[in-house]
Design a protein around this motif. Structure first.
Motif, short mmCIF file in Angstrom:
data_model
loop_
_atom_site.label_atom_id
_atom_site.label_comp_id
_atom_site.label_asym_id
_atom_site.label_seq_id
_atom_site.Cartn_x
_atom_site.Cartn_y
_atom_site.Cartn_z
N UNK A 1 37.11 37.78 45.60
CA UNK A 1 37.07 38.99 44.77
C UNK A 1 37.68 40.15 45.57
N UNK A 2 38.87 40.55 45.14
CA UNK A 2 39.59 41.63 45.84
C UNK A 2 39.82 42.82 44.91
N UNK A 3 38.91 43.01 43.99
CA UNK A 3 39.09 44.05 42.97
C UNK A 3 39.32 45.43 43.59
N UNK A 4 38.48 45.77 44.57
CA UNK A 4 38.60 47.12 45.17
C UNK A 4 39.88 47.26 45.98
N UNK A 5 40.27 46.16 46.59
CA UNK A 5 41.54 46.18 47.34
C UNK A 5 42.70 46.38 46.36
N UNK A 6 42.63 45.69 45.23
CA UNK A 6 43.68 45.82 44.21
C UNK A 6 43.73 47.27 43.71
N UNK A 7 42.56 47.83 43.51
CA UNK A 7 42.52 49.22 43.03
C UNK A 7 43.16 50.15 44.06
N UNK A 8 42.88 49.88 45.34
CA UNK A 8 43.48 50.71 46.41
C UNK A 8 45.01 50.64 46.35
N UNK B 1 36.18 42.86 49.91
CA UNK B 1 36.35 41.42 49.72
C UNK B 1 35.01 40.75 49.50
N UNK B 2 34.98 39.86 48.54
CA UNK B 2 33.79 39.04 48.36
C UNK B 2 34.30 37.62 48.13
N UNK C 1 40.80 44.79 56.77
CA UNK C 1 39.96 43.75 56.17
C UNK C 1 40.45 42.36 56.59
N UNK C 2 41.77 42.18 56.60
CA UNK C 2 42.31 40.87 56.97
C UNK C 2 41.98 40.56 58.42
N UNK C 3 42.18 41.56 59.30
CA UNK C 3 41.89 41.34 60.72
C UNK C 3 40.40 41.04 60.90
#
Lengths: 162, 386
Positions: A135-142, B145-146, B28-30
């Motif tokens: 789930x990368x929703x917040x990352x996508x929003x960023x 990330x989840x 986040x990736x790191x």
């Protein structure tokens, strides 16, 4: 002098715009289309020890829509570089922003990237099925925020030129 | 002019947000890769205490990044060969704070045998097959990330009791009230568990349902070992000694054979068992006596006597005496003659009786008495020598 959609620019400036447009479009072609479309091939060629499950996951992560939208972005980026400051720049910025938003949405699979891998070897002849969801929703929003700002910018530019 | 400022502001914001988005993605990736590459799992630990079997997998994890790896949780579900859930083991959520090094925790999987449905337990106990194991994992780097992952696999299961062989009962001995016998039991423990339990037999009279006997055998079989033993039990005999000695009978019982593991019955089977009891004295005969003078007043009567021991288990050791009864008075009695009759054998002997000569022409009864250490019985035969 070169007249570009009612805007006069010098030949040198025109040449610079064409070159920068080609460079940006080439970069976009490489990053947004070519690499995603051939990622599995590159990994196999340059990292032959990469775990097979990772390779098997790639098709799930990089779907055909990404490649289509990535390819569509290339001419728009070229035109944006070429027609910067003209009447068309505002609408082009809107199109670029919308396509960028679509690309980001596709890359993030709408926020949740999921994949199913079957028959993964576990050793001793055992096989496993793996279902993974990220789930990368917040990352996508960023990542979508700059495209929304780009859309606003395009609207402002269009209204200004109008 | 205002529009130019607005455009400049928008351009600045775009640059800021692009840098921020890539910065977050990189961070986040790191963080995620750093934590993922630090995961180390130890050797699974096995521990069993009574009906509770516990596996635990020690995990160590570092978090070199600046964001907490939160709510790491695992739920393992094991299903038996019949699809029934054997165990569900949710682990408590664990969070690894930023900068944590070599944080250790255990993910336990607890199987309580007493909570498994009987049929599933019985299958698990004896049948090899595949168990379905599903592990659901969850972790996140909030809020960006989840990750949820679900792994399902078929895991081969080796039963702790394989090739359970229950042999035919073997006769051991008897007394006046009970027969004792043993049933050979063997199996191979192919599993990873210590089989620590008992096997027992409960015997009920098939007609009345009354308890007729019982027996037990303690069982301890380490993993990958063979077990064999004898389940000794006793069966109550009817109280009628005359019938035991002189009649063929069929004792009808219901044998319930049970297997307890850690105090939980994992296997139970009831079988009707008939025990054929042959008469210890079958087809008796008392022949005509040979008469010879003994002295002036007494004569000797030598009776040929014989019978078959039709019993398959019991050796008849005892003595036989013959008495002559006339008008309710015992007028002569023989000395005891020792007899030894193994199962399915015939006995013939001679009993000598000294009787008064007047009795040779009288009428009465011959009372043949058979005495063993356990039972005693008499038969009366009309005597009319004259």
């Amino acid at each position: 002098m070169v007249k570009l959609l009612g805007m006069e620019i010098s030949s040198a400036s025109f040449a610079f715009r064409v070159i920068s447009g080609v460079v940006l479009a080439s970069g976009a072609f490489l990053i947004l289309y070519f690499i995603p479309a051939n990622l599995a091939r590159f990994i196999t060629a340059y990292a032959p020890d990469a775990p097979q499950p990772a390779l098997a996951l790639l098709p799930s992560f990089i779907g055909p829509i990404i490649q289509v939208v990535g390819l569509a972005l290339v001419p728009v980026i070229f035109l944006c570089a070429l027609l910067r400051g003209t009447k068309a720049y505002g609408p082009l910025t809107i199109v670029l922003s919308l396509l960028s938003a679509a690309y980001i949405y596709s890359v993030f699979h709408g926020g949740v990237i999921s994949a199913l891998l079957t028959d993964l070897p576990l050793g001793d002849g055992m096989l496993a099925d793996l279902h993974i969801a990220i789930d990368l929703t917040w990352m996508m929003i960023a990542f979508l925020v700059p495209t929304i700002l780009g859309l606003i910018k395009g609207v402002v530019l269009t209204l200004k030129k109008g | 002019m205002k529009r130019s400022i607005a455009l400049a502001l928008i351009n600045s914001l775009i640059v800021v947000f692009v840098i921020a988005a890539f910065g977050i993605a990189f961070l986040v990736a790191a963080n995620a890769f750093g934590a993922a590459y630090s995961i180390r799992t130890g050797e699974p630990l096995f521990n069993s205490s009574g009906p509770v079997v516990q596996f635990s997998v020690p995990v160590s994890l570092s978090n070199p990044g600046p964001l907490a790896v939160s709510d790491i949780s695992l739920t393992a579900t094991v299903r038996g060969m019949d699809g029934e859930t054997i165990a569900v083991a949710p682990s408590a959520p664990v969070s690894v704070p930023p900068g944590a090094e070599d944080m250790r925790f255990e993910i336990p999987l607890i199987i309580n045998l007493s909570e498994i449905p009987g049929q599933s337990l019985s299958l698990l106990f004896q049948e090899s097959g595949n168990l379905s194991v599903e592990v659901d994992a969850e972790a996140g780097i909030a809020p960006f990330v989840r990750i949820t992952a679900s792994v399902s696999a078929e895991v081969p299961w080796s039963p702790p009791v394989q090739d359970l062989q229950i042999g035919d009962p073997a006769f051991l001995g008897y007394n006046s009230t009970h027969l004792s016998a043993s049933i050979p039991v063997s199996f191979r423990n192919t599993g990873e568990f210590v089989v620590d339990g008992s096997m027992n037999v409960t015997i009920l009279d098939a007609e009345t349902g009354a308890p007729a006997g019982a027996g037990a055998l303690g069982i301890y079989a380490p993993p990958q070992s063979d077990f064999s033993g004898d389940l000794v039990f006793a069966v109550r005999l009817p109280e009628n000694a005359t019938a035991l000695l002189f009649e063929d009978m069929t004792f009808r019982y219901n044998f319930t054979l049970g297997f307890d593991l850690y105090g939980i019955e994992v296997f139970s089977e009831t079988e009707p068992v008939d025990i054929e009891w042959g008469a210890l004295v079958s087809n008796p005969y008392l022949g005509s006596p040979a008469v010879s003078p003994h002295n002036l007043t007494f004569a000797s009567l030598a009776f040929p006597i014989g019978f078959e021991n039709a019993n398959d288990f019991v050796t008849l050791d005892g003595s036989v005496t013959v008495a002559l009864v006339i008008n309710d008075q015992t007028v002569a009695e023989s000395s005891p003659v020792y007899i030894h009759a193994p199962p399915d054998s015939s006995v013939s002997t001679e009993v000598v009786l000294q009787v008064p000569k007047w009795a040779l022409v009288a009428s009465g009864n011959l009372v043949v008495t058979l005495s063993t250490g356990l039972w005693s019985a008499s038969l009366e035969v009309p005597y009319n020598h004259g």
